[in-house]
Design a protein around this motif. Structure first.
Motif, PDB file in Angstrom:
ATOM      1  N   VAL A 307      34.979  -3.395 -17.157  1.00  0.00           N
ATOM      2  CA  VAL A 307      34.097  -3.316 -18.320  1.00  0.00           C
ATOM      3  C   VAL A 307      34.658  -2.236 -19.236  1.00  0.00           C
ATOM      4  CG1 VAL A 307      31.790  -2.723 -19.141  1.00  0.00           C
ATOM      5  CG2 VAL A 307      32.052  -4.128 -17.097  1.00  0.00           C
ATOM      6  N   VAL A 308      34.900  -2.579 -20.505  1.00  0.00           N
ATOM      7  CA  VAL A 308      35.563  -1.644 -21.409  1.00  0.00           C
ATOM      8  C   VAL A 308      34.625  -1.046 -22.450  1.00  0.00           C
ATOM      9  CG1 VAL A 308      37.841  -2.685 -21.115  1.00  0.00           C
ATOM     10  CG2 VAL A 308      36.318  -3.548 -22.900  1.00  0.00           C
ATOM     11  N   SER A 309      33.419  -1.589 -22.597  1.00  0.00           N
ATOM     12  CA  SER A 309      32.505  -1.010 -23.592  1.00  0.00           C
ATOM     13  C   SER A 309      31.063  -1.383 -23.281  1.00  0.00           C
ATOM     14  CB  SER A 309      32.871  -1.484 -24.998  1.00  0.00           C
ATOM     15  OG  SER A 309      31.951  -0.968 -25.952  1.00  0.00           O
ATOM     16  N   LEU A 310      30.198  -0.361 -23.345  1.00  0.00           N
ATOM     17  CA  LEU A 310      28.748  -0.557 -23.261  1.00  0.00           C
ATOM     18  C   LEU A 310      28.081  -0.011 -24.515  1.00  0.00           C
ATOM     19  CD1 LEU A 310      28.016   0.494 -19.557  1.00  0.00           C
ATOM     20  CD2 LEU A 310      28.233  -1.814 -20.474  1.00  0.00           C
ATOM     21  N   LYS A 311      28.841   0.193 -25.540  1.00  0.00           N
ATOM     22  CA  LYS A 311      28.316   0.779 -26.776  1.00  0.00           C
ATOM     23  C   LYS A 311      27.219  -0.108 -27.365  1.00  0.00           C
ATOM     24  CE  LYS A 311      29.728   2.386 -31.360  1.00  0.00           C
ATOM     25  NZ  LYS A 311      30.867   2.538 -32.307  1.00  0.00           N
ATOM     26  N   PHE A 330      31.214   4.659 -22.852  1.00  0.00           N
ATOM     27  CA  PHE A 330      29.784   4.809 -22.604  1.00  0.00           C
ATOM     28  C   PHE A 330      29.041   5.376 -23.807  1.00  0.00           C
ATOM     29  CE2 PHE A 330      31.448   4.799 -18.266  1.00  0.00           C
ATOM     30  CZ  PHE A 330      30.551   3.967 -17.615  1.00  0.00           C
ATOM     31  N   ALA A 331      29.723   6.065 -24.695  1.00  0.00           N
ATOM     32  CA  ALA A 331      29.064   6.702 -25.831  1.00  0.00           C
ATOM     33  C   ALA A 331      28.361   5.650 -26.686  1.00  0.00           C
ATOM     34  CB  ALA A 331      30.084   7.469 -26.666  1.00  0.00           C
ATOM     35  N   GLY A 332      27.127   5.951 -27.059  1.00  0.00           N
ATOM     36  CA  GLY A 332      26.348   5.012 -27.867  1.00  0.00           C
ATOM     37  C   GLY A 332      25.495   4.071 -27.049  1.00  0.00           C
ATOM     38  N   THR A 333      25.543   4.179 -25.712  1.00  0.00           N
ATOM     39  CA  THR A 333      24.708   3.337 -24.856  1.00  0.00           C
ATOM     40  C   THR A 333      23.276   3.866 -24.864  1.00  0.00           C
ATOM     41  OG1 THR A 333      26.614   2.928 -23.448  1.00  0.00           O
ATOM     42  CG2 THR A 333      24.457   2.371 -22.553  1.00  0.00           C
ATOM     43  N   VAL A 405      26.274  12.266 -23.078  1.00  0.00           N
ATOM     44  CA  VAL A 405      26.644  11.080 -22.300  1.00  0.00           C
ATOM     45  C   VAL A 405      26.784  11.450 -20.829  1.00  0.00           C
ATOM     46  CG1 VAL A 405      28.331   9.230 -22.041  1.00  0.00           C
ATOM     47  CG2 VAL A 405      27.820  10.134 -24.319  1.00  0.00           C
ATOM     48  N   TYR A 406      27.475  12.545 -20.564  1.00  0.00           N
ATOM     49  CA  TYR A 406      27.593  13.023 -19.183  1.00  0.00           C
ATOM     50  C   TYR A 406      26.213  13.351 -18.601  1.00  0.00           C
ATOM     51  CZ  TYR A 406      32.676  13.440 -18.671  1.00  0.00           C
ATOM     52  OH  TYR A 406      34.025  13.168 -18.519  1.00  0.00           O
ATOM     53  N   ARG A 407      25.354  13.944 -19.426  1.00  0.00           N
ATOM     54  CA  ARG A 407      24.026  14.339 -18.936  1.00  0.00           C
ATOM     55  C   ARG A 407      23.220  13.116 -18.519  1.00  0.00           C
ATOM     56  NH1 ARG A 407      22.271  16.598 -23.344  1.00  0.00           N
ATOM     57  NH2 ARG A 407      23.502  18.443 -22.902  1.00  0.00           N
ATOM     58  N   GLN A 408      23.286  12.037 -19.285  1.00  0.00           N
ATOM     59  CA  GLN A 408      22.531  10.833 -18.942  1.00  0.00           C
ATOM     60  C   GLN A 408      23.094  10.157 -17.694  1.00  0.00           C
ATOM     61  OE1 GLN A 408      21.086   8.305 -22.345  1.00  0.00           O
ATOM     62  NE2 GLN A 408      22.456   9.621 -23.523  1.00  0.00           N
ATOM     63  N   LEU A 409      24.420  10.130 -17.571  1.00  0.00           N
ATOM     64  CA  LEU A 409      25.005   9.563 -16.354  1.00  0.00           C
ATOM     65  C   LEU A 409      24.641  10.395 -15.128  1.00  0.00           C
ATOM     66  CD1 LEU A 409      28.552   8.435 -17.549  1.00  0.00           C
ATOM     67  CD2 LEU A 409      26.750   6.970 -16.656  1.00  0.00           C
ATOM     68  N   ARG A 410      24.616  11.714 -15.295  1.00  0.00           N
ATOM     69  CA  ARG A 410      24.212  12.569 -14.183  1.00  0.00           C
ATOM     70  C   ARG A 410      22.781  12.257 -13.747  1.00  0.00           C
ATOM     71  NH1 ARG A 410      21.397  17.347 -14.334  1.00  0.00           N
ATOM     72  NH2 ARG A 410      21.732  17.607 -16.562  1.00  0.00           N
ATOM     73  N   LYS A 411      21.896  12.086 -14.705  1.00  0.00           N
ATOM     74  CA  LYS A 411      20.510  11.763 -14.363  1.00  0.00           C
ATOM     75  C   LYS A 411      20.407  10.411 -13.668  1.00  0.00           C
ATOM     76  CE  LYS A 411      15.865  11.464 -16.301  1.00  0.00           C
ATOM     77  NZ  LYS A 411      15.541  10.180 -15.671  1.00  0.00           N
ATOM     78  N   SER A 412      21.229   9.449 -14.106  1.00  0.00           N
ATOM     79  CA  SER A 412      21.227   8.137 -13.457  1.00  0.00           C
ATOM     80  C   SER A 412      21.598   8.254 -11.984  1.00  0.00           C
ATOM     81  CB  SER A 412      22.211   7.204 -14.181  1.00  0.00           C
ATOM     82  OG  SER A 412      22.361   5.985 -13.478  1.00  0.00           O
ATOM     83  N   PHE A 413      22.605   9.064 -11.682  1.00  0.00           N
ATOM     84  CA  PHE A 413      23.028   9.235 -10.291  1.00  0.00           C
ATOM     85  C   PHE A 413      21.994  10.037  -9.505  1.00  0.00           C
ATOM     86  CE2 PHE A 413      26.721   7.286 -11.642  1.00  0.00           C
ATOM     87  CZ  PHE A 413      27.672   7.202 -10.651  1.00  0.00           C
ATOM     88  N   GLU A 414      21.401  11.032 -10.129  1.00  0.00           N
ATOM     89  CA  GLU A 414      20.383  11.820  -9.434  1.00  0.00           C
ATOM     90  C   GLU A 414      19.160  10.979  -9.110  1.00  0.00           C
ATOM     91  OE1 GLU A 414      21.397  16.223 -11.346  1.00  0.00           O
ATOM     92  OE2 GLU A 414      19.775  14.993 -12.170  1.00  0.00           O
ATOM     93  N   ASP A 415      18.767  10.109 -10.037  1.00  0.00           N
ATOM     94  CA  ASP A 415      17.609   9.244  -9.793  1.00  0.00           C
ATOM     95  C   ASP A 415      17.870   8.264  -8.662  1.00  0.00           C
ATOM     96  OD1 ASP A 415      16.279  10.551 -11.794  1.00  0.00           O
ATOM     97  OD2 ASP A 415      16.606   8.997 -13.315  1.00  0.00           O
ATOM     98  N   SER A 416      19.131   7.890  -8.475  1.00  0.00           N
ATOM     99  CA  SER A 416      19.473   6.980  -7.386  1.00  0.00           C
ATOM    100  C   SER A 416      19.830   7.743  -6.104  1.00  0.00           C
ATOM    101  CB  SER A 416      20.643   6.083  -7.788  1.00  0.00           C
ATOM    102  OG  SER A 416      21.807   6.850  -8.051  1.00  0.00           O
ATOM    103  N   LYS A 417      19.548   9.062  -6.095  1.00  0.00           N
ATOM    104  CA  LYS A 417      19.778   9.912  -4.917  1.00  0.00           C
ATOM    105  C   LYS A 417      21.253  10.028  -4.550  1.00  0.00           C
ATOM    106  CE  LYS A 417      15.333  10.238  -4.711  1.00  0.00           C
ATOM    107  NZ  LYS A 417      14.671  11.446  -5.261  1.00  0.00           N
ATOM    108  N   HIS A 418      22.110   9.895  -5.541  1.00  0.00           N
ATOM    109  CA  HIS A 418      23.540  10.060  -5.297  1.00  0.00           C
ATOM    110  C   HIS A 418      23.962  11.411  -5.871  1.00  0.00           C
ATOM    111  CE1 HIS A 418      27.662   9.506  -4.688  1.00  0.00           C
ATOM    112  NE2 HIS A 418      27.912   8.445  -5.424  1.00  0.00           N
ATOM    113  N   GLU A 419      23.553  12.480  -5.212  1.00  0.00           N
ATOM    114  CA  GLU A 419      23.812  13.818  -5.718  1.00  0.00           C
ATOM    115  C   GLU A 419      25.294  14.172  -5.779  1.00  0.00           C
ATOM    116  OE1 GLU A 419      21.711  15.672  -7.066  1.00  0.00           O
ATOM    117  OE2 GLU A 419      19.776  14.843  -6.497  1.00  0.00           O
TER     118      GLU A 419
END
Length: 579
Positions: A307-311, A330-333, A405-419
């Protein structure tokens, strides 16, 4: 096209003598449908297999179609064979049955109207096949058909089921939009019923740009050597898309219901796609099966789906499984913090080894990064080796735009318990904040110190290295200057106060600074005392050792700094192993 005699413009034939818009038969004043029986028989008798025909605008009945094809049947094969065939704007009051026909040259049904079914099973199109703007009231069946030239179904309308099972769209360069392209084109086509492309093979591009699928339940499995383009297409019902393709474009595609994309080899672009219900993109490990046999993948070589773009995508309903995200933008997602990543996924990795950061060498450790960070560092880094540069003309985002963008991805992983996975995105967020221009200088300095000492609390080896270096330095200072020359001695003095009483005072002599050659101070005894003192300092304990002035202040500094390094190391280990 041949220059057959006709009355009027090539695009809009003039009416024949009875007011019909059909092209006039050569030597007659009416079209094929309005010839009297003797003239029609004479016209048919003049035809032979492979003849060119021009019946633009002609109204056809089932009987007229049968008579025409019978006169063009090749005795050797028992199949009708036509040369160049023009049926533009023709009107078929019943079914248009062309099963088994062989078209040696170009054929056009542009603008034709078929009230019943359009049956083209096992037809061979030797040239270009054009069905642009064709309206089919019933079923359209092209099962096992072979298109040796380009196939155009642009802006066509199919009222019932469309069957393209086992179709082969062979590669053929065709002129479209000023460029030579190959493949099949269904741009803007309206599929009102279910649509079958089971086992279809596209040697070139397969374009469904702006197509509308009203009752589609499954698209594929199919194979495409070029690009499967469903950009701006609309899927009105739950659908499963199965394809082995070089690329799959889903730009501004709209899914009104649930969808599952099961792909092989493809590079996927989901820019600005609209997902109203859950949509999953999954990399399929094994080839698709059609009728119990593996679908030929036409020499596709990509090992996994990328996957090359989720903008512009609202990722709240998006699930990516077993996907390569190395080059993904990922920017703009939207709602990136709700993106779900499952299975074995891959993100871009930071280059490993020593790098030059200004005048200082810096050792990089592997971590998950964004493709956008690779682009920024490739452009701005003093040592861009290992960082992937952006494509020509591609916008390079600044760190201030990448930190969220990094902050949102971090939250996604934290919510899925993938610390542990979230830790890499926290590191990337802090890196972008450290380099961002909108962060105050004092805060950037603090972040730089945090990075240098422990890698933002994520690099245990770095914190332990600083701890070991600090302890070594403190031990050395203590041995050379901190420990007194000799252990202080206790001195007791007694004074007679009368009435048989004696007052005794005990005093400790002041520590004497060490003297003599430095090598004599580096003894095993002084090392053991210094080491014990430093170890006590790490755990906030006082050694009780009498020290010189230098040693006293060194102990204070040690008790303040070394526990911090130990705590950072423990924190880093915890961030990597906690669940």
């Amino acid at each position: 096209m041949s220059n057959w005699p006709h009355c009027g413009h090539r695009g809009v034939p003039a009416p024949d003598s009875v007011g019909c818009q059909g092209i006039q038969v050569p030597g007659q004043t009416v079209c094929f449908a309005h010839l009297n029986d003797p003239d029609r028989l004479s016209n048919l008798a003049a035809l032979s297999p492979g003849s060119d025909i021009d019946h633009r605008g002609t109204p056809f009945t089932d009987e007229l179609v049968s008579q025409l094809l019978a006169s063009l049947t090749d005795p050797a094969t028992g199949r009708p064979r036509l040369g160049q065939a023009l049926f533009e704007r023709a009107k078929f009051s019943g079914d248009a049955v062309f099963d088994g026909v062989r078209f040696d040259a170009d054929v056009s049904f542009d603008g034709a109207e078929i009230d019943g079914n359009a049956l083209f099973d096992e037809v061979e199109f030797g040239g270009k096949a054009q069905f642009e703007g064709t309206r089919i009231g019933g079923q359209a069946s092209f099962e096992q058909a072979i298109f040796d030239g380009g196939a155009w179904f642009v802006q066509a309308e199919i009222g019932a089921i469309a069957v393209f099972g086992g179709v082969k769209f062979n590669a053929e360069a065709s002129f479209l939009g000023g460029r030579f392209r190959s493949g099949a084109w269904f741009g803007g086509t309206e599929f009102r019923g279910d649509t079958w492309f089971h086992g279809a093979q596209f040697y070139g591009d397969a374009s469904f740009l702006k197509a509308s699928f009203g009752g589609l339940s499954a698209l594929g499995p199919l194979a495409c050597t070029g690009t499967l383009d469903i950009s701006e297409a609309q899927f009105g019902s739950a659908v499963t898309i199965e394809a082995a393709a070089n690329a799959v474009n889903c730009r501004r595609t709209r899914w009104i219901s649930t969808a599952a994309l099961r792909l092989r080899h493809a590079t996927v672009d989901l820019s600005d796609a609209v997902l109203e219900y859950p949509v999953s993109v999954t990399s399929r490990a094994r080839p698709f099966l059609t009728d119990g046999e593996e679908l030929a993948e036409l020499g596709l070589s990509n090992l996994c789906v990328r996957v090359v773009s989720l903008k512009g995508v609202d990722a709240a309903h998006l699930v990516l499984a077993d996907i390569d995200l190395t080059d993904c933008r990922f920017a703009g997602t939207i709602h990136l913090d709700q993106l779900r990543l499952e299975g074995l996924y891959t993100l871009a990795a930071a280059p490993r080894g020593l790098r030059r950061c200004g005048m200082r060498p810096v050792r990089w450790t592997p971590r998950r990064t964004l493709a956008e960070e690779h682009h920024w560092r490739a452009v701005h880094s003093a040592d861009p080796t290992g960082w992937t540069p952006p494509l020509e003309g591609e916008e390079v985002l600044e760190p201030a735009a990448l930190a969220p963008v990094y902050r949102q991805l971090r939250k996604s992983f934290e919510d899925s318990k993938h610390e542990p996975g979230a830790a890499d995105f926290y590191y990337g967020e802090m890196e972008m904040r450290r380099h961002a221009d909108d962060i105050p200088w004092a805060e950037r300095s603090l972040l730089s110190a945090y990075w240098a000492l422990s890698g933002y609390g994520l690099r245990a080896a770095r914190a332990l290295t600083w701890l070991l270096a600090s302890m070594t330095t403190t031990v050395l200072v203590m041995m050379l200057w901190g420990l007194p020359q000799h252990d202080p001695k206790l001195t007791s003095l007694g004074t007679f106060t009368g009435h048989d009483r004696i007052a005794v005072a005990t005093a400790t002599s002041d520590p004497v600074n060490p003297s003599g050659p430095y090598h004599e101070r580096l003894s095993a005894e002084r090392f053991e005392k210094s080491l014990r003192l430093v170890i006590n300092s790490v755990v906030f304990r006082s050694s009780g050792q009498n020290l010189t002035t230098v040693g006293t202040y060194s102990e204070i500094v040690s008790r303040l700094t070394e526990p911090i390094f130990l705590g950072l190391a423990v924190l880093a280990i915890r961030n990597r192993v906690k669940r």
